[in-house]
Scaffold this active site. Sequence first.
Site, PDB file in Angstrom:
ATOM      1  N   CYS A  44      45.697  35.145  34.893  1.00 27.60           N
ATOM      2  CA  CYS A  44      46.449  34.227  35.768  1.00 27.60           C
ATOM      3  C   CYS A  44      47.728  34.872  36.270  1.00 27.60           C
ATOM      4  O   CYS A  44      48.185  34.568  37.368  1.00 27.60           O
ATOM      5  CB  CYS A  44      46.878  32.975  35.023  1.00 27.60           C
TER       6      CYS A  44
HETATM    7  N1  LIG Z   1      44.571  31.137  37.159  1.00 24.90           N
HETATM    8  C1  LIG Z   1      45.097  30.334  36.265  1.00 24.90           C
HETATM    9  N2  LIG Z   1      44.375  29.926  35.250  1.00 24.90           N
HETATM   10  N3  LIG Z   1      46.354  29.934  36.437  1.00 24.90           N
HETATM   11  C2  LIG Z   1      47.081  29.141  35.514  1.00 24.90           C
HETATM   12  C3  LIG Z   1      48.136  28.359  36.209  1.00 24.90           C
HETATM   13  C4  LIG Z   1      49.001  27.578  35.269  1.00 24.90           C
HETATM   14  C5  LIG Z   1      49.980  26.687  35.967  1.00 24.90           C
HETATM   15  N4  LIG Z   1      50.948  26.158  35.073  1.00 24.90           N
HETATM   16  C6  LIG Z   1      49.275  25.541  36.663  1.00 24.90           C
HETATM   17  O1  LIG Z   1      49.135  24.513  36.048  1.00 24.90           O
HETATM   18  O2  LIG Z   1      48.888  25.636  37.790  1.00 24.90           O
END
Ligand SMILES: NC(=[NH2+])NCCC[C@H](N)C(=O)O
Length: 393
Positions: free
Chosen positions: A383
Amino acid sequence: MQSEVGPLHTVLLHRPGNELKRLTPRNNDQLLFDAIPWVDRAQEEHDAFAETLRGRGVEVLLLHELLAEALADPRARASAVHSGVDELKVGGDLADTLRSHLSSADAETLAEMLIAGMTFEELPAAEGSSLVRRMHHPHDFAIAPLPNLLFTRDSSAWVGDRVAIAALAMPARRRESALTDLVYAYHPRFSHCSRAYGAHSAPVEGGDVLLLSPGVVAIGVGERTTPAGAESFARSVFADDLAHTVLAVPITQQRASMHLDTVCTMVDRDAVVMYPAIQDSLTAYAMRPDDGGIRVTGPSPFLEAAAEAMDIDHLRVIDTGLDPVTAEREQWEDGNNTLAVAPGVVVAYERNAETNARLEEAGIEVLRISGSELGSGRGGPRCMSCPIIREVL
Ligand SMILES: NC(=[NH2+])NCCC[C@H](N)C(=O)O
């Protein structure tokens, strides 16, 4: 970019900064963080992540620097100022003041204000008497901070030599795409890159896009990416001849599995690490170009659909053999969210000891990083990275 595992050449990261200092127990849910990170430690962890990548020969680009450089272009500044001010929120008078305040800042300060946001009490003093300012709490945001910029994976994604700018689903993240968009549009480094899929179209987030092999893309459809998003993404990559098959993969619409990459990432040419609880139930609709349109088949089991599209006997799932409680704990802490720097070599959070041990038993090299603070935003190495160039396998 044709795969998830080709030797990683160039990656875009964002070193977290003052935007994380805006998180409080009152706003962390809305800003999509599960805890209040210790910022200095989060930065140390991020520096170590970047060093791990550089140690493997990866060129690391930092979003804040690229943004400040891009803002040297007056067109970029104009678009940045426009994107930073929400007139519906601050009202017409304050919007004008805010725009001229942003316009007069140097590129570095402007980049900082766009990323870290601005509270009403930080506004230029001249606006002291405006109703909007007087009725807002001094700590309310006139420009909301972007703590999730840390997760560079989501606001853009590369397929082949084209970049797709995502329309992000959550209100707290919408403005991120405007900044990424601006970097690709105005930074000299990207002056020759072309777009695959315009911004502000149907929602697709990079965390849902997995390049299974050249020509085969999987797209998670759940909390963030919609069926319409997956379909238009498919149409776009077919039109540009970047893929022959796009698999739309339904995932549960909940925070623990907000993106496909929270439950499954590739660790080798033909292998994935996957949350065991979904392994047997994951399905896929296959989309293929057909006479100017799209033919949809399935749903069929994901692993079968993937192997067929990738033209391999089977897609290996690393057998983590974890008991369900450990598996659930490690999935939540992004144990399945690995970033490959080469086939069979992945970066992973050290805390997911059991998953990492099983990966190693299966012959995968695991480069461990600590993420106790970074992880409070619910995202792991995949991420936190947007690969821009990988060598062709
Ligand atoms: N590619 C991912 N899994 N990204 C995680 C993103 C986390 C971020 N806090 C959200 O809720 O959007």
